[in-house]
Write an enzyme that holds these catalytic residues in place. Structure first.
Site, PDB file in Angstrom:
ATOM      1  N   ARG A  31       0.850  -1.195   0.000  1.00  0.00           N
ATOM      2  CA  ARG A  31       0.000   0.000   0.000  1.00  0.00           C
ATOM      3  C   ARG A  31       0.885   1.244   0.000  1.00  0.00           C
ATOM      4  O   ARG A  31       1.545   1.551   0.990  1.00  0.00           O
ATOM      5  CB  ARG A  31      -0.934   0.014   1.213  1.00  0.00           C
ATOM      6  CG  ARG A  31      -1.810   1.266   1.263  1.00  0.00           C
ATOM      7  CD  ARG A  31      -2.989   1.142   2.206  1.00  0.00           C
ATOM      8  NE  ARG A  31      -2.621   1.114   3.607  1.00  0.00           N
ATOM      9  CZ  ARG A  31      -3.499   1.186   4.618  1.00  0.00           C
ATOM     10  NH1 ARG A  31      -4.803   1.275   4.341  1.00  0.00           N
ATOM     11  NH2 ARG A  31      -3.096   1.137   5.874  1.00  0.00           N
ATOM     12  N   ASP A  56      -3.556   2.804  13.989  1.00  0.00           N
ATOM     13  CA  ASP A  56      -2.813   3.522  12.967  1.00  0.00           C
ATOM     14  C   ASP A  56      -3.412   4.914  12.820  1.00  0.00           C
ATOM     15  O   ASP A  56      -4.203   5.350  13.658  1.00  0.00           O
ATOM     16  CB  ASP A  56      -2.779   2.747  11.650  1.00  0.00           C
ATOM     17  CG  ASP A  56      -4.154   2.606  10.984  1.00  0.00           C
ATOM     18  OD1 ASP A  56      -5.117   3.274  11.428  1.00  0.00           O
ATOM     19  OD2 ASP A  56      -4.254   1.833  10.013  1.00  0.00           O
TER      20      ASP A  56
END
Length: 534
Positions: free
Chosen positions: A160, A443
């Site tokens: 990603r 996150d």
């Protein structure tokens, strides 16, 4: 070396393995060709926000109705991406990468985005780690002497890159900071694509933070140019798009269509999706959300979004991936584990029974549980793409109905938002983008929700259920007490090392400034660059 490329980041031992003249020229070519389009699309985002602030609500696009109505499918799924019943995600740290690849999950997503603090060393060492992982030479010896190597059958690798909205000041192209998305993508693709193809796999990606099919079209154009640039057949790249913005939810068919030769499906990025709901409608008093723990996947607007994702993907013969289980098992408290595992099982049962083809976990200890739940539905089938959802009718009103029965703002909700946001930012500024906080792997998405809720509550003069007005002074008083608690918990040395005071200042900037910052990672990046992590 391309004379227009300047590396401003330091060059440590081994970086020349990644920052080759050829790789940098490849990235410079992508940047010069596509960065002007990227900036135009970011301007379009800002204009769309102005229209929403003016009262215009999102809807399905009239201009693309024929795409939604037509019968088409994405390209056939590669063999090593057919079964994705459990995917594990994490940053590009060397030991964590080995553990994730060895976890038993079908797929590992190596993350340069929300779970990666973008220090220059994290980024380039992450690319080195990926080169070694692709060639199956990656190994690591911990300070305690434990040695980590790759198993014989590791997970399929996806990467990603960072989103279209970010740049990286460590690489300048003709004096302009490079697009972070193109840097992350370009370095991995250039060094590893041919090697992956030779091994029977391919360069596979997750694409974050898209807000429109035009942004997906840009990625597709990048893919076409990149494959031509190194002589790979078109369609070699495959990408799964995270549907983690409310605007993208109205363009899922169109996003799949733009990427149809390179598509590997869509993923329900639930935490960023909640963040997007708050952000896009932040100025609307009728769309204020309650405490974030009350915004579950069972509330109507979240259920409408995931059901539509499944129906859209399966109609187009694409994977519909479920969301994250972020729990980190405790090594000392089995009561905590029992309760959390039950919640994770319930969540994964809901996803698998609704029609998702797989799901995400953040910790290797959850892989077997998530796999077991999907095994019960899939059996020996690799996925359930054949399961159509004719019961799902696309309705704009359902996607936009954020009313939550019994929802409220509580004192505890304010406190946990302030606490978790500051703790996460302190970890991020210290170089750790995947922070274990209260047995959850957090996150940037959690920090975004936390600070955005505070901004929204202050902006609209919300009061808690106890009658406390959530204004800037109230939030600062909560921050005072939480930071004092962290000082006692950490001790003076760790408190300073973790940059808690800087994190608190940054939190107040992104949560209390009258003008809402679109992404906390943009001002946080400026703070990150002021001092190397200790």
């Amino acid at each position: 070396m391309d004379r227009g490329v300047t590396i401003t980041g330091s060059i440590a031992a081994g970086y020349d393995k990644i920052l080759t003249d050829e790789a940098l020229a490849f990235i410079a070519g992508l940047h010069r060709r596509f960065d002007p389009v990227r900036r135009e699309l970011l301007d379009a985002r800002a204009e769309r926000q102005r229209r929403i602030d003016g009262g215009e609500m999102p809807d399905f696009l009239d201009a693309t109705a024929d795409i939604r109505a037509a019968a088409w499918t994405v390209a056939p799924i590669p063999i090593d991406l057919a079964d994705r019943r459990c995917e594990i995600t994490g940053p590009v740290d060397r030991k964590m990468m080995i553990n994730a690849l060895n976890s038993g999950a079908r797929v590992f997503m190596a993350d340069f985005e929300d779970s990666c603090s973008p220090t220059w060393s994290n980024l380039i060492e992450g690319q080195i780690n990926l080169v070694d992982a692709v060639r199956r030479t990656i190994e690591h010896t911990a300070p305690d002497g434990r040695h980590y190597t790759l198993s014989d059958i590791p997970a399929t690798l996806l990467v990603r890159p960072r989103g279209w909205h970010l740049v990286d000041n460590n690489v300048l192209i003709d004096g302009i900071p490079v697009s972070a998305a193109l840097l992350d993508f370009g370095l991995f693709f250039f060094h590893n694509a041919a090697e992956l193809v030779a091994a029977g796999s391919g360069p596979y990606f997750y694409l974050p933070k898209l807000e429109s099919h035009l942004e997906a079209r840009l990625w597709n154009d990048v893919f076409v140019a990149a494959q031509d640039g190194i002589g790979l057949p078109q369609g070699t790249i495959r990408a799964t798009v995270l549907i983690e913005t409310i605007l993208a939810a109205f363009e899922m068919d169109e996003i799949l269509y733009e990427l149809r030769d390179h598509s590997a499906g869509l993923n329900a990025g639930r935490w960023d999706y909640i963040f997007s709901i708050i952000k896009k409608f932040r100025n609307r008093p009728d769309m204020v959300l309650p405490d974030r723990n009350q915004v579950t996947m069972a509330v109507p607007f979240m259920r409408a979004y995931t059901d539509l994702l499944i129906a859209t993907c399966h109609r187009r013969r694409a994977h519909a991936m479920g969301g994250m289980a972020a729990f980190i098992p405790s090594r000392t408290d089995e009561t905590v584990n029992a309760e959390a595992f039950a919640k994770v099982r319930h969540d994964k049962e809901r996803e698998s029974r609704n029609g998702h083809d797989g799901t995400w976990v953040a910790h290797p200890d959850l892989v077997s549980l998530a796999t077991e739940v999907f095994d019960e539905v899939l059996g020996n089938r690799p996925n359930q793409i054949d399961r159509q959802r004719p019961d799902v009718v696309p309705e704009a009103a359902a996607l936009l109905d954020v009313a939550i029965a019994g929802g409220m703002v509580t004192v505890a909700g304010v406190r946990i938002n302030v606490d978790v946001a500051i703790r996460y930012l302190s970890a991020w500024l210290s170089g750790n983008g995947a922070a274990g906080i209260y047995n959850l792997m957090e996150d940037a998405a959690t920090a975004e929700i936390s600070r955005s809720q505070i901004w929204q509550w202050v902006h609209h003069g919300v009061s808690t259920e106890d009658g406390d007005l959530v204004d800037a002074a109230y939030v600062r008083s909560v921050a005072d007490s939480e930071v004092a608690r962290m000082r006692d918990e950490f001790g003076e040395d760790r408190f300073a090392q973790w940059r808690v005071e800087e994190a608190r200042s940054l939190f107040e900037q992104v949560a209390l400034d009258p003008v809402y910052p679109e992404f906390l990672t943009v001002p946080a990046y400026a703070v990150l660059e002021t001092r190397s992590p200790t």
